[in-house]
Motif scaffolding. Structure first.
Motif, PDB file in Angstrom:
ATOM      1  N   LEU A  44      45.947  38.085  30.485  1.00  0.00           N
ATOM      2  CA  LEU A  44      46.477  37.173  31.493  1.00  0.00           C
ATOM      3  C   LEU A  44      45.638  37.274  32.757  1.00  0.00           C
ATOM      4  O   LEU A  44      45.380  38.367  33.259  1.00  0.00           O
ATOM      5  CB  LEU A  44      47.934  37.520  31.788  1.00  0.00           C
ATOM      6  CG  LEU A  44      48.769  36.448  32.499  1.00  0.00           C
ATOM      7  CD1 LEU A  44      48.892  35.200  31.632  1.00  0.00           C
ATOM      8  CD2 LEU A  44      50.155  36.996  32.828  1.00  0.00           C
ATOM      9  N   LEU A  45      45.194  36.127  33.266  1.00  0.00           N
ATOM     10  CA  LEU A  45      44.343  36.082  34.449  1.00  0.00           C
ATOM     11  C   LEU A  45      45.070  35.437  35.610  1.00  0.00           C
ATOM     12  O   LEU A  45      45.932  34.575  35.422  1.00  0.00           O
ATOM     13  CB  LEU A  45      43.065  35.281  34.167  1.00  0.00           C
ATOM     14  CG  LEU A  45      42.138  35.768  33.058  1.00  0.00           C
ATOM     15  CD1 LEU A  45      40.974  34.806  32.900  1.00  0.00           C
ATOM     16  CD2 LEU A  45      41.636  37.174  33.341  1.00  0.00           C
ATOM     17  N   LEU A  46      44.717  35.849  36.817  1.00  0.00           N
ATOM     18  CA  LEU A  46      45.150  35.161  38.025  1.00  0.00           C
ATOM     19  C   LEU A  46      43.921  34.893  38.885  1.00  0.00           C
ATOM     20  O   LEU A  46      42.894  35.553  38.742  1.00  0.00           O
ATOM     21  CB  LEU A  46      46.213  35.958  38.790  1.00  0.00           C
ATOM     22  CG  LEU A  46      45.951  37.426  39.142  1.00  0.00           C
ATOM     23  CD1 LEU A  46      45.118  37.571  40.396  1.00  0.00           C
ATOM     24  CD2 LEU A  46      47.273  38.170  39.324  1.00  0.00           C
ATOM     25  N   SER A  47      44.026  33.944  39.780  1.00  0.00           N
ATOM     26  CA  SER A  47      42.881  33.554  40.587  1.00  0.00           C
ATOM     27  C   SER A  47      42.706  34.500  41.766  1.00  0.00           C
ATOM     28  O   SER A  47      43.675  34.979  42.353  1.00  0.00           O
ATOM     29  CB  SER A  47      43.048  32.119  41.093  1.00  0.00           C
ATOM     30  OG  SER A  47      41.997  31.772  41.981  1.00  0.00           O
ATOM     31  N   SER A  48      41.455  34.735  42.113  1.00  0.00           N
ATOM     32  CA  SER A  48      41.145  35.553  43.292  1.00  0.00           C
ATOM     33  C   SER A  48      41.349  34.773  44.585  1.00  0.00           C
ATOM     34  O   SER A  48      41.285  35.349  45.668  1.00  0.00           O
ATOM     35  CB  SER A  48      39.692  36.042  43.222  1.00  0.00           C
ATOM     36  OG  SER A  48      38.797  34.943  43.288  1.00  0.00           O
ATOM     37  N   GLY A  49      41.594  33.478  44.469  1.00  0.00           N
ATOM     38  CA  GLY A  49      41.716  32.630  45.648  1.00  0.00           C
ATOM     39  C   GLY A  49      40.428  31.905  45.980  1.00  0.00           C
ATOM     40  O   GLY A  49      40.408  31.033  46.851  1.00  0.00           O
ATOM     41  N   LEU A  50      39.345  32.264  45.280  1.00  0.00           N
ATOM     42  CA  LEU A  50      38.049  31.619  45.473  1.00  0.00           C
ATOM     43  C   LEU A  50      37.531  31.198  44.099  1.00  0.00           C
ATOM     44  O   LEU A  50      37.070  32.035  43.324  1.00  0.00           O
ATOM     45  CB  LEU A  50      37.078  32.591  46.139  1.00  0.00           C
ATOM     46  CG  LEU A  50      35.728  32.027  46.597  1.00  0.00           C
ATOM     47  CD1 LEU A  50      35.915  30.943  47.651  1.00  0.00           C
ATOM     48  CD2 LEU A  50      34.836  33.134  47.130  1.00  0.00           C
ATOM     49  N   PRO A  51      37.627  29.914  43.747  1.00  0.00           N
ATOM     50  CA  PRO A  51      37.238  29.465  42.405  1.00  0.00           C
ATOM     51  C   PRO A  51      35.823  29.855  42.003  1.00  0.00           C
ATOM     52  O   PRO A  51      35.578  30.155  40.830  1.00  0.00           O
ATOM     53  CB  PRO A  51      37.411  27.945  42.491  1.00  0.00           C
ATOM     54  CG  PRO A  51      38.479  27.743  43.510  1.00  0.00           C
ATOM     55  CD  PRO A  51      38.249  28.816  44.539  1.00  0.00           C
ATOM     56  N   SER A  52      34.883  29.855  42.947  1.00  0.00           N
ATOM     57  CA  SER A  52      33.520  30.240  42.603  1.00  0.00           C
ATOM     58  C   SER A  52      33.436  31.716  42.232  1.00  0.00           C
ATOM     59  O   SER A  52      32.640  32.102  41.370  1.00  0.00           O
ATOM     60  CB  SER A  52      32.568  29.932  43.765  1.00  0.00           C
ATOM     61  OG  SER A  52      33.009  30.528  44.972  1.00  0.00           O
ATOM     62  N   LEU A  53      34.271  32.562  42.840  1.00  0.00           N
ATOM     63  CA  LEU A  53      34.309  33.974  42.468  1.00  0.00           C
ATOM     64  C   LEU A  53      34.978  34.135  41.106  1.00  0.00           C
ATOM     65  O   LEU A  53      34.554  34.977  40.297  1.00  0.00           O
ATOM     66  CB  LEU A  53      35.045  34.780  43.526  1.00  0.00           C
ATOM     67  CG  LEU A  53      35.179  36.292  43.266  1.00  0.00           C
ATOM     68  CD1 LEU A  53      33.810  36.939  43.119  1.00  0.00           C
ATOM     69  CD2 LEU A  53      35.976  36.975  44.382  1.00  0.00           C
ATOM     70  N   ASP A  54      36.007  33.342  40.834  1.00  0.00           N
ATOM     71  CA  ASP A  54      36.652  33.391  39.518  1.00  0.00           C
ATOM     72  C   ASP A  54      35.640  33.101  38.418  1.00  0.00           C
ATOM     73  O   ASP A  54      35.650  33.743  37.362  1.00  0.00           O
ATOM     74  CB  ASP A  54      37.792  32.370  39.449  1.00  0.00           C
ATOM     75  CG  ASP A  54      38.960  32.733  40.350  1.00  0.00           C
ATOM     76  OD1 ASP A  54      39.080  33.912  40.716  1.00  0.00           O
ATOM     77  OD2 ASP A  54      39.742  31.832  40.691  1.00  0.00           O
ATOM     78  N   CYS A  55      34.758  32.142  38.657  1.00  0.00           N
ATOM     79  CA  CYS A  55      33.741  31.796  37.671  1.00  0.00           C
ATOM     80  C   CYS A  55      32.813  32.975  37.411  1.00  0.00           C
ATOM     81  O   CYS A  55      32.459  33.260  36.270  1.00  0.00           O
ATOM     82  CB  CYS A  55      32.946  30.583  38.164  1.00  0.00           C
ATOM     83  SG  CYS A  55      31.637  30.039  37.054  1.00  0.00           S
TER      84      CYS A  55
END
Length: 374
Positions: A44-55
């Motif tokens: 299960l993943l959650l976002s770091s709040g920065l989509p480019s960092l998630d990538c």
């Protein structure tokens, strides 16, 4: 036999099959807001709040893991990532636990960036999110072959999604939204004034208090995996600011042979054990550039799941170097977790940089202009 065959043919004609799925009540896991399963390992993943960092991190931050941010020299950009992580929790309805020895958690929450939740705001950021391109730059340079197959990162808000949001760093989150979040705070000066000293197993008093508070919230609020939540499931986002600094009572930043050399690593070891068996994820910023004994930082890295370092150009020769004019610093991905394995993976993506515009903070692949480069 003929009658049975006729009955079977009639059933098939009506679209009825002999297979019926029997779904037991409660057999399917309830969806958790602001999360999604990883396509790589099912975690299960959650976002770091920065989509480019998630990538960069392979889709996001895995629940039950620890994200360590090595602070830049002036802690300017690391604090932005810290606030992005918390702001995403507010938008997704997650619970927050904010710990600091410097800034009061109340002030940290008041300074969270404002989310961009509609198309009007996306249009405002259109020009800022577009990668910098000039005619001279395009005519005089060919991108090296190793950049051509790199995946594109989400640097701008292009489509609406429930996983990961974009934020305007020039504005703060509305009081109505920030106050709607359920959060817990740990401010070290207040904790020291209210309770007597604590010390356990080579761990200083500040770390022992912090660990006790995190453990209490996980168990009492039902985030412990062994005691499922009775209410609707949600995630606990834990944010710890500048851990290891002198404000936490640790001397690893001022002494090559600190008094409690295993205090920080002991804390991280126990903390990661708590995260593994709970619906929680943690972000910690550490002033790695101030740590005198590099062996300590190596152990801290090994006790973390994901490690990302920020190198700011402020005060360095790269700040005035025209080759780096489009960027404000470099991003170093030191470690990415290889879940369900005994070893951690190291990112193959080495050439990452960040830039901060008036409203948007992004992480991008970078390449430098060089004559004769193919």
């Amino acid at each position: 036999m003929a009658a049975a065959a006729a009955a079977g043919g009639a059933a098939r004609g009506r679209g009825v099959t002999s297979f019926q799925r029997k779904a037991a009540a409660g057999s399917r896991l309830a969806a958790v807001a602001g999360t999604r399963p990883s396509v790589r390992h099912g975690q299960l993943l959650l976002s770091s709040g920065l989509p480019s960092l998630d990538c960069v991190l392979g889709g996001g931050v895995a629940v039950g893991t620890l994200l360590l941010i090595e602070e830049d020299k002036y802690s300017l950009y690391s604090n932005l990532l810290f606030k992005y992580f918390l702001a995403e929790g507010v938008v997704c309805g997650h619970d927050l636990f904010v710990a600091s020895a410097k800034d009061h958690p109340d002030n940290i929450l008041k300074e969270l960036p404002a989310p961009l939740l509609d198309d009007t705001h996306r249009n405002e950021l259109g020009e800022e999110a577009t990668p910098v391109k000039s005619e001279d730059f395009q005519d005089s340079m060919k991108i090296a072959w190793r950049y051509q197959n790199l995946p594109k990162m989400e640097a701008s808000p292009t489509t609406s999604t429930k996983f990961g949001h974009y934020y305007d760093v020039s504005k703060t989150m509305s009081p109505e939204l920030s106050q709607s979040a359920k959060w817990h705070s740990f401010y070290l000066p207040e904790e020291l004034a209210s309770q007597p000293k604590m010390k356990t197993c080579n761990m200083n008093s500040a770390y022992a208090r912090l660990l006790h508070s995190i453990q209490r919230i996980i168990y009492q609020e039902g985030f412990d995996g062994s005691d499922p939540q009775k209410k609707q499931k949600t995630i606990l986002r834990i944010g710890i600011q500048s851990l290891g600094s002198m404000l936490w009572g640790d001397d690893i930043c001022s002494n090559d042979t600190p008094e409690d050399i295993h205090s920080l690593t002991k804390f991280l070891y126990v903390l990661r054990g708590l995260l593994r068996k709970s619906l929680s994820a943690c972000i910690i910023t550490v002033p790695a550039h101030l740590v005198q004994n590099k062996a300590i930082m190596e152990r801290v890295t090994n006790l973390s799941d994901t490690v990302v370092g920020l190198e700011s150009f402020i005060g360095s020769e790269r700040e005035t170097n025209p080759l780096y004019k489009d960027y404000h610093g470099l991003v170093h991905v030191h470690q990415i977790p290889r879940l369900n394995s005994l070893i951690c993976d190291v990112s193959d993506t080495k050439d990452l940089a960040f830039r901060l515009k008036r409203k948007l903070f992004t992480i991008e692949f970078y390449f430098l202009q060089s004559k004769g480069q193919m």
